[in-house]
Every structure is written in C-alpha cells, then in structure tokens.
Design a protein around this motif. Structure first.
Motif, PDB file in Angstrom:
ATOM      1  N   GLY A 178       0.820  -1.215   0.000  1.00  0.00           N
ATOM      2  CA  GLY A 178       0.000   0.000   0.000  1.00  0.00           C
ATOM      3  C   GLY A 178       0.852   1.262   0.000  1.00  0.00           C
ATOM      4  N   GLU A 179       0.214   2.385  -0.272  1.00  0.00           N
ATOM      5  CA  GLU A 179       0.922   3.673  -0.286  1.00  0.00           C
ATOM      6  C   GLU A 179       1.686   3.886   1.025  1.00  0.00           C
ATOM      7  N   GLY A 180       2.929   4.267   0.907  1.00  0.00           N
ATOM      8  CA  GLY A 180       3.734   4.561   2.097  1.00  0.00           C
ATOM      9  C   GLY A 180       4.559   3.377   2.587  1.00  0.00           C
ATOM     10  N   THR A 181       4.454   2.230   1.895  1.00  0.00           N
ATOM     11  CA  THR A 181       5.193   1.042   2.345  1.00  0.00           C
ATOM     12  C   THR A 181       6.688   1.317   2.488  1.00  0.00           C
ATOM     13  N   ILE A 197      -1.594  -1.687  -3.349  1.00  0.00           N
ATOM     14  CA  ILE A 197      -0.562  -1.668  -4.394  1.00  0.00           C
ATOM     15  C   ILE A 197       0.042  -0.297  -4.716  1.00  0.00           C
ATOM     16  N   PHE A 198      -0.577   0.785  -4.275  1.00  0.00           N
ATOM     17  CA  PHE A 198      -0.091   2.096  -4.714  1.00  0.00           C
ATOM     18  C   PHE A 198       1.299   2.462  -4.177  1.00  0.00           C
ATOM     19  N   GLY A 199       1.841   1.643  -3.276  1.00  0.00           N
ATOM     20  CA  GLY A 199       3.211   1.889  -2.810  1.00  0.00           C
ATOM     21  C   GLY A 199       4.269   1.249  -3.688  1.00  0.00           C
ATOM     22  N   TYR A 211       5.097   1.527  -6.926  1.00  0.00           N
ATOM     23  CA  TYR A 211       5.859   2.318  -7.902  1.00  0.00           C
ATOM     24  C   TYR A 211       7.028   3.031  -7.221  1.00  0.00           C
TER      25      TYR A 211
END
Lengths: 307, 307
Positions: free
Chosen positions: B36-39, B66-68, B70
């Motif tokens: 996730g974002e921020g991982t 999943i947004f983390g 990239y």
C-alpha cells in the motif's frame, strides 16, 4: 498565507522526510502543491481538512512528486466528495490519470477539471477574487513547472467607531473600502485615511521544484514574498546537481537574492544528508533569511518576513 | 518466522494506520505481502533492509494494496539494485506496471520476474529449499488472492559433543541430520536420537485479504500456524461486509477456528474504528488466540503460538 510542509525529501524518502508536497493555506482556501507518496497520511497527521482542498498543482511527472495522487483522489471519493477538483499538471497527464484509474477500478464521484501546463513562458492559470496563480517553466530532465501564488490587494477596513460618528450608510461602505473619502449629510469631507485602516500588504509564494539553476528564474519570481526553491545538494555537489537537473543550496540562495525575495525556504533534500543544518547554513551565507522545509512544520509567511 | 505489520488500514488510511503491507521474515529471507501507499517509508521506520526483499506478493489490484509499489520499485533502482525481483500479482498486472513505469520515466536497473496469479484453485507459486508459497483464491469484488507460506521440515541438529565422542566424520553428517543412526569404527550402532536434537516444528503463515467469508477458505488454510485474516468491520456490520466483499471480526475468527489455526491476527480495519480493542475482543469470543495488526509491530510467530 500559511504553508505546511508535507514532504521535503527528494527521490529517496527517509524515515523523517516524505516525498514532495506542500499545502498553501491562503485565507482558509487550501492549495496542494505536488503530491508525493504518503501525502494523504501527512495531511491527516497535520489535521488538514481534505474537503478544503479544491486545487492540486503538479510540478512534473516524476514519481516523488505525484505517486500520492491516486490514493488521495480515491480517498476524496470514499469520503463522499462531490465538489469538482481543479487539477493543474503537465499536458497529457489527464490521459495517464484516466487510464490508471481504470486499471485500478477507481470510480470518482466528483469531476476533475484539468488544466494542462505547457510552453516555455509564464502563464496565468488561476485568477479569482483573492489571488492569481501563474505557472513558471523550469529546467529539469523532463518538462517541469513552478507556481507563483499572488494575493490580490485587499480592501481598506472601515474603523468601526467612525460608522456611528459620521453616520456612514451601508450604501457608501464599498466605495470607502476602495479608498474614497466620505461626505457627511452636512457636506463635510472626511478623509479616507481618517475612517479606514490599510489592509495588510498582499503576500506571494513561489514554489520552484524540480529545477537546475537558470538566470531567468529570478526575474520570473521577482519580489516574491517567500520563495521555496529546491536544494537537493550541497555546494560541493554542483556537478551532480547540473547532471541530474537539480540545484544546490547556493543556487537556491542566488535565485532568492537576485529576485529580492523576502525569505527563502529550501527543501527536496537528498537522502544522503541525515542532518540538514549545514545545508541551511550554506544558503544563509548567500541569503540570510533562509529556512528549512521540515515535514509537518507550518510557516506563517507574514511572520517569516518580519524577522 | 517474524511478521512485521507495515500497514493495517483498509481503503481509508488514518494518521495511525497505513494501507496494507506485511513483511514476513522467514529465516532472514524477506517476503513483502501487499504494498500500500507509504510502504517504503514504513520499511525505513522499521529499519528493514530493502536489499533483502526479493519477493513481492500482491493480493489484488485495489489501490490500498498496491499504490506503494511504484515508489518502492523506483527506490530499489535508485539504491543500485541489480538482483532480480520476483513479483507475484494478478494476471495482466505486468502490462499495467510496464505502461505506468513508462508514463513516469522510470527505468529499472534490475529484472522483474513476473508470476501471474490466476484461476480458482490454490496454486504453488514458489518452492525452494526452505519453504513453499501457495496462492489461495479469495472472494472479493475483483480477482483477489491470499498466500500461504509453509516452512519445510528442517534437518535434525547434531549434538556438538557427540562429534568428538563418537568420532563422526564429516561425510556422515548429512545422513545423520536426515535421521539415520551412526555406526562407529568398532561397529557399535549409536541411535540417531542420542546424538541429535529435533529441529523446531515448521511454521506456516497465511495472509487472507481482501475477502468476504466463504466456507472453503478454512480448508485451504487448514492447520496453519498463524492466520492473518482481514476484519474490516465489526459484527454489527455483517451486511455492509457482504456488500463490499469484506469480512467481520466474527468471519475472521470463524475461519481461524474451523481451520484449527494456532493464532489469528486481524487487520484491514475500517477508518470508522478509532480504537480497535473492541474488534479484537469480538474475535476473541470465537477464537481466543486473536491479536491485532498494529503498524510497526513485529510478531515472532513461534512465540505467538506458545501463549
């Protein structure tokens, strides 16, 4: 104008520094500038109301300036947002965004009004009752833009006691606020400065990241109240800065100095610098009124100028 | 096996809870599950060495899982990674990833070995010297997969003193570790259990998120040591859970109970719950050995089982 730093890192975030994002509060109207990964969590930590953000500005399409946008746009929708959102980003980003939202099954319940940033000259991209925003072409490895936010001159304030003293009717207040004198029922002229106080000086804020040093930038941000300028590297790493399309502390300070800025905030620090004190000191040698971007810190821009 | 919770929120992160991400440390081999974002910032806060992560598992293509990725993939490259990375994600994600990296000018200096998750049955997706990983089809609004990590039975350990006592040659050690008796030079049979100690029981860990309750899941994670199961909602919100393809505390506890799990960790909490104590208590009424996923907390799975 109040500025909250949500992220001050460059491409590699650290445990203390998140990727780029600034929140500019101009008289309780919130402008988000860049949206690196984790921006929505930083907004929460800073107790910033999501619903007040109606404008997002993206400087360029490198991940550390934009990877937080998908989560944030999605969160807006989950929180029930219906208000349209104005998004200013390099041209073609609307197509990238659209395809990415589709890939991830994200359906937004509000409209995005997209304003493409393009060209090699400053362009006014927002003009409302209170301020203007102009995009500034920067020089980076890819198309990159800065932004300058300029408050408009506010009206003069009528001194409360003078309203009853001179029996000023409501119909005259607008012209008095605009600087006109008042003529009493008996024909006596009361000078405007005797019944009003001047408004505060309008402030301006420029955000310049990512960019390498170039002479024209200081003229584009001429006389800005507060300049944020990236300072990815220290002065020793000038070559690396040029190579990667970034600036050093001295570059940032030179732009502030040549522009006659009131104050300078530096940020976008490389992860190699655990402690940024030395970076601030380097910039201060050229431009004394330099301050560091620190995650979670809010600067009152007016107060910054009074030091 | 040690499990570090990097994010325990559902779609809306809070200032305390980041979107989903777990780091499983199996004998110093690191497996990242969801991203996730921020991982990447959470990994840094937990002092986890990025270079040790060679396998990333993505349960499904919703942004909070999943947004983390990239930012993390980009950071790997910036840190000089050359080691190939194994990425397990729903089929077609490789194409989405490729186009997104292009859009953002990201060039990775290492290879991504993509393993597509597909189908409606468990599939073994990794099998090496130490463990196996099997993907488990879940039931969510979109194609979603759980993962079960099973350590292989380790070898017996030879008691140090017995090596000199019985003059065990190096050539015999492998067979002794595999459980065979030892015959001395004089032809005396030394029983294996007299010269070795048994290895610890192999552990297993299952990650099940996002999913609504379905009966077959408990058989797919039968006898797992530690089960992580999403519990987005409390028991009052069963209808909402079903509607959104999520589980309640009771659903999670029922799966753990029917599977005969050693312990249960619940997470993926809705932002509506400021305090998660009541959620844990609800699950404990059905399955006493329930623990909460808390950002930044590391559970030693063996220790968890001994309570």
């Amino acid at each position: 104008m109040k500025l909250t730093i949500l992220g001050s890192s460059s491409a590699l975030p650290t445990s203390e520094r998140y990727p780029s994002a600034h929140l500019l509060n101009a008289d309780e109207r919130f402008f988000l500038i860049d949206c690196g990964e984790g921006t929505q969590m930083q907004l929460r930590k800073c107790h910033i109301r999501f619903a007040k953000i109606n404008h997002i500005f993206i400087s360029h399409l490198h991940g550390d300036h934009i990877f937080g946008i998908y989560g944030l746009l999605s969160t807006f929708s989950l929180m029930g947002r219906k208000t349209p959102l104005h998004l200013y980003a390099p041209e073609n980003y609307d197509q990238i965004l659209k395809s990415h939202l589709q890939d991830f099954d994200i359906h937004l319940d509000y409209k995005i009004i997209f304003c493409p940033l393009k060209g090699n000259d400053p362009v006014q991209i927002l003009n409302d009752k209170y301020l203007t925003v102009t995009s500034l072409p920067l020089k980076h490895r890819i198309q990159s833009y800065g932004f300058i936010f300029r408050e408009k001159q506010a009206l003069r304030k009528i001194v409360k006691e003078s309203i009853s003293k001179y029996r000023i009717p409501i119909s005259m207040m607008s012209s008095i606020k605009n600087g006109e004198d008042f003529i009493t029922e008996k024909g006596i002229i009361v000078k405007n400065e005797d019944i009003t106080t001047p408004p505060p000086e309008p402030l301006s804020y420029a955000y310049c990241s990512d960019t390498k040093y170039f002479a024209r930038l200081s003229s584009m941000v001429k006389d800005v109240s507060v300049l944020y300028h990236e300072a990815t590297f220290d002065k020793e790493n000038k070559k690396l800065a040029t190579l990667t399309g970034h600036s050093t502390t001295i570059d940032a300070a030179n732009v502030a100095s040549k522009a006659g800025a009131g104050a300078l905030i530096i940020g976008h620090f490389s992860a190699r610098y655990k402690n940024i004190t030395a970076l601030v000191q380097e910039a201060q040698e050229v431009f004394p009124a330099t301050y560091p971007a620190i995650d979670g810190k809010t600067y009152d821009l007016g107060t910054l100028l009074s030091f």
